[in-house]
Design a protein around this motif. Sequence first.
Motif, mmCIF file in Angstrom:
data_model
loop_
_atom_site.group_PDB
_atom_site.id
_atom_site.type_symbol
_atom_site.label_atom_id
_atom_site.label_comp_id
_atom_site.label_asym_id
_atom_site.label_seq_id
_atom_site.Cartn_x
_atom_site.Cartn_y
_atom_site.Cartn_z
ATOM 1 N N ALA A 167 -16.453 1.257 -5.369
ATOM 2 C CA ALA A 167 -15.564 0.920 -6.363
ATOM 3 C C ALA A 167 -14.253 0.570 -5.698
ATOM 4 C CB ALA A 167 -15.539 2.316 -7.213
ATOM 5 N N VAL A 168 -13.617 -0.637 -6.062
ATOM 6 C CA VAL A 168 -12.147 -0.933 -5.620
ATOM 7 C C VAL A 168 -11.333 -0.745 -6.892
ATOM 8 C CG1 VAL A 168 -10.945 -2.566 -4.560
ATOM 9 C CG2 VAL A 168 -13.299 -2.614 -4.122
ATOM 10 N N VAL A 169 -10.476 0.206 -6.585
ATOM 11 C CA VAL A 169 -9.211 0.288 -7.813
ATOM 12 C C VAL A 169 -8.232 -0.207 -7.541
ATOM 13 C CG1 VAL A 169 -8.712 2.308 -9.562
ATOM 14 C CG2 VAL A 169 -11.021 2.385 -8.228
ATOM 15 N N SER A 170 -7.364 -0.756 -8.517
ATOM 16 C CA SER A 170 -6.105 -1.148 -8.416
ATOM 17 C C SER A 170 -5.183 -0.550 -9.570
ATOM 18 C CB SER A 170 -5.994 -2.507 -8.270
ATOM 19 O OG SER A 170 -5.831 -3.271 -9.641
ATOM 20 N N ARG A 171 -3.988 -0.706 -9.785
ATOM 21 C CA ARG A 171 -3.342 -0.145 -10.991
ATOM 22 C C ARG A 171 -3.700 -0.955 -12.323
ATOM 23 N NH1 ARG A 171 -0.049 0.096 -6.296
ATOM 24 N NH2 ARG A 171 1.249 1.918 -6.209
ATOM 25 N N ARG A 172 -4.511 -1.868 -12.299
ATOM 26 C CA ARG A 172 -4.951 -2.876 -13.458
ATOM 27 C C ARG A 172 -6.348 -2.468 -13.679
ATOM 28 N NH1 ARG A 172 -1.361 -4.398 -10.246
ATOM 29 N NH2 ARG A 172 -2.806 -4.778 -8.459
ATOM 30 N N PRO A 196 0.714 -1.410 -0.022
ATOM 31 C CA PRO A 196 0.115 -0.018 0.086
ATOM 32 C C PRO A 196 1.000 1.196 -0.203
ATOM 33 C CG PRO A 196 -0.718 -1.453 1.740
ATOM 34 C CD PRO A 196 0.547 -1.993 1.086
ATOM 35 N N ASP A 197 0.486 2.241 -0.606
ATOM 36 C CA ASP A 197 0.897 3.625 -0.759
ATOM 37 C C ASP A 197 -0.058 4.714 -0.525
ATOM 38 O OD1 ASP A 197 -0.142 3.661 -3.237
ATOM 39 O OD2 ASP A 197 1.653 3.234 -4.155
ATOM 40 N N ARG A 256 -7.345 1.275 -3.538
ATOM 41 C CA ARG A 256 -8.193 2.286 -2.904
ATOM 42 C C ARG A 256 -9.715 1.822 -3.244
ATOM 43 N NH1 ARG A 256 -6.249 5.554 -7.321
ATOM 44 N NH2 ARG A 256 -7.885 5.873 -8.939
ATOM 45 N N VAL A 257 -10.411 2.147 -2.186
ATOM 46 C CA VAL A 257 -11.840 2.265 -2.186
ATOM 47 C C VAL A 257 -12.586 3.421 -2.296
ATOM 48 C CG1 VAL A 257 -13.654 0.787 -1.132
ATOM 49 C CG2 VAL A 257 -11.404 0.139 -0.810
ATOM 50 N N GLU A 258 -13.633 3.618 -3.234
ATOM 51 C CA GLU A 258 -14.273 4.902 -3.354
ATOM 52 C C GLU A 258 -15.757 4.545 -3.304
ATOM 53 O OE1 GLU A 258 -11.149 6.485 -6.536
ATOM 54 O OE2 GLU A 258 -12.913 5.799 -7.040
ATOM 55 N N ASP A 290 -7.487 -2.900 7.517
ATOM 56 C CA ASP A 290 -6.832 -2.458 6.448
ATOM 57 C C ASP A 290 -6.908 -3.207 5.282
ATOM 58 O OD1 ASP A 290 -5.492 -4.554 7.460
ATOM 59 O OD2 ASP A 290 -3.543 -3.992 7.765
ATOM 60 N N THR A 291 -7.876 -4.256 5.024
ATOM 61 C CA THR A 291 -7.933 -5.163 4.288
ATOM 62 C C THR A 291 -9.472 -4.923 3.524
ATOM 63 O OG1 THR A 291 -6.474 -6.376 5.187
ATOM 64 C CG2 THR A 291 -7.765 -7.510 3.639
#
Length: 708
Positions: free
Chosen positions: A644-649, A587-588, A702-704, A665-666
Motif C-alpha cells: 500500500a502506498v499512502v499519501s495525504r490524498r 517527506p516527513d 509512506r509504504v506499507e 528514498d523513492t
Amino acid sequence: MQSTGTHSPATTPTHCPYCALQCGMNLTPVEGGTVEVSERADFPVNRGALCAKGRTAAAVLAPGARLTSPLVRSGDGALVPAGWDEALDRIAGNLERTRARYGADALGVFGGGGLTNEKAYALGKFARVVLGTSQIDYNGRFCMSSAAAAGTRAFGLDRGLPFPLEDVPRTGCVILVGSNPAETMPPSLRYFTELRENGGTLIVVDPRRTKTAEQADLHLAPRPGTDLALALGMLHLVVAEGRVDEAYVEERTSGWEEARAAAMAHWPEHVERITGVSVPELREAVRLFCAPEAAMVLTARGPEQQAKGTDTVGAWINLCLATGRAGRPLSGYGCLTGQGNGQGGREHGQKADQLPGYRKLTDPAARRHVAGVWGVDPDSLPGPGRSAYELLDALGTDVRSLLVMGSNPVVSAPRAAHVEERLRSLDFLAVCDVVLSETAQLADVVLPVTQWAEETGTTTSLEGRVLLRRRALTPPDGVRGDLEVLHGLAGRLGVEKGFPTDPEEVFEELRRASAGGPADYSGIDYRRLAQEDGVFWPCPVPTGGDDTRNPTAPHPGTPRLFLDRFATDDGRARFVPVAHRPSAEEPDDEYPVLLTTGRVVSQYQSGAQTRRVAELNAAAPGPFVELHPRLAARLGAAEGDPLAVVSRRGRAVAPARITTGIRPDTVFMPFHWPGEGRANTLTNPALDPTSRMPEFKVCAVRVETVTP
C-alpha cells in the motif's frame, strides 16, 4: 493486427494514433473486411519501426472493444442504448437549462491532446461561440505546459522541438532530462543510439535507471523534485570553469547578469546535498556538454510535471543560452511532447487562455482577427477561464454541466479520487469517446465517436510537423465523428452555421484563423500534406498572396527555428533568473518516501484504449510499486507482495517490483490503471504558478505491507 469494417480497396498511408512521434504506418484491407497495420518505411521519422502499441492499434476498433451506440442514463441509473437524436437532444437541453439557470460559465468543456487539429479548433470555437463559456481547458495542460511556458518566456515562441529529430544524431551531446523514450516512444530511441555511434554522448537525468538510462554515457539520478537545483549547479560550474560563450551571450541574449547571479548561489557541494548527485558527476556532465561544438537539452515530463516546472525548464534553457547552444545548427533546447497531438492540440484554441494560431485570448488584435474569421463580435468572446485541474476542482459548484471530448480524467488527473467525486457531483456530464472509459461510465450521455483509421484529419508532431491522417475504414453504424457531434449540438443550441462536418473545410478555416499568428498554418493545405512528409510550422502564405486556398509560391515550412533571431520583440533570447525551492510536499516522519510516476512501454496514458488490447495487457497486466531492495528489506517485502502506498490524498495498492535501478528514498508507480492501483489517487495537485501544471512527479508517501 486486424479490425473489422468497410474500406476502400487501396492501402492507405497514415499515422499512429498514440504518441507525438506520430509514426508512419500503412493500413491494408484483407479478406473478411478487416484492416491490417504494417510498417511504412518511407516516413522519415520512424523509418518503418513501430512499437507494440502502434502494431496493435487496430484492435481498439474491433467490435467489443469500442462503443457502437449512444448511451443515456435511464431512470434506474443504468446506461442504456439510445438513438443519436435522443442523445444529442438530451445534451443540448441540459446545457441550455444550465446556462439559463446559472449563466454561461456554469458550462464546462474538457478536451484532449489526442484530438486532431480540426477537432481541437472546432471544440474551442464551440465553447466560446455556441456556449459562450470561458470554462474550457484540456488534458494537455497535464503534459508539457511548463515547457511551453518556459519556451515562450525565453524564446518568444513554444514549439516542442525547434529542430527535426534527424538533427539529434548529428549533435555532439544530448542531455535527456526526465524522459524514457525507450518505453514512451521506442522508435525514437534509434536517434540516441545513432548519436553515440557517431561519437556523440548521451547524458540521462532520471531518478530511476530506466532502459534509456542504461544506454547513456552518464546517468545522473537526482532526488525527485530537484532537477532545478541540478541545472543551476551545472550552470554555476559553466561560469566557474570559464565555459560561458561570452560573444553569443552578448550578441543574442538579454538578462544574463541576473541569471548568472542566481546560478552562483547554487555551488556544487550545495547542489550535491540537495540532489544526491555528486560533485564529480556534476563536473563530468558539464565537461561532456561543453566539449563538442554543438549540444542539446531535451526535457520531458520529469522536470515539467512539478509545481516549479516552468522555472526548472527555464534553468535548463539558461544552461543552453550561456553555452551558446540555442538558435545554432544542431544545438538547442527542445521538449519531447507526449500526446499524439499534444503540439497541435494546444495551438488552436482548446486551452483556457488561447485562440487559434497560438494567439493570446487577452490580446485585442488576436480577438479581432479570430472573431472576424468566426463572424462574431470580438467583445462576445469570453476571457480566459480556469486551467485543467482548477476546472475539474470547480465541478459541481461553479461549473454544473460538463462536456468531455477525448479525455479520461478519472484516471489521468491528479488527486484522482477527488476529481472523480467532483465529476459525480455534476448536474450533467456528457462524454465523447471511442471506448467506455472510466470517465464515460459516470456520464449521463455517452457518444461513440470515430478515431484514427475511421476519419481524416491533421495532427502536429513533437517536431512541429503538421501531418495528414487519412481515413481508411468506414466506422460501424451508430458511430459518428466529433465534428458531427459539434455540428449537431451547435444547431440544437441555435447556431446553424460555422460548424461543418468535413475536416478539410474545418482546416481551411483554421488556416485563416491562424494566419499571422505564432503558429501560422495558412500556407499548409491537405494537398501539400498528401504530397509531402508533413510541413513544419510556421508556414505562412507568402507576402503578396492573400488567397490561402491557392498560394502561388508555397512557403517551404520551417524545420529549424531561431537560426537568425528569436521570436521576441528584439530578436534576443531572454535569460530568466530562477532559484531552487523545495517541492510542494517534502517527506516527513509520517510520509517519509518520495513517489514519482510514469509510463510503461505496453500501455498508454490512462490506458482506456491500450487496456483493451490482449497483447498489450499480457505484457503489462497491471500496476506495480517499484522500490529499492533496502526499502523492501525495511518493510519486510518480497517481490510480488502487495504494498500500500499512502499519501495525504489517498491509498493505492499494487504488487512490489524490487530493483536496484531506483533510489532507496523513492518509489515509482505507472499511472495507466484505475481502481485500487490508481497512482493518481496519490499525486499532488499543487500547481505551477505560471503553467498551472500539477506536481505529478513528486509527492510524499509512506509504504506499507498489506496482509492478504
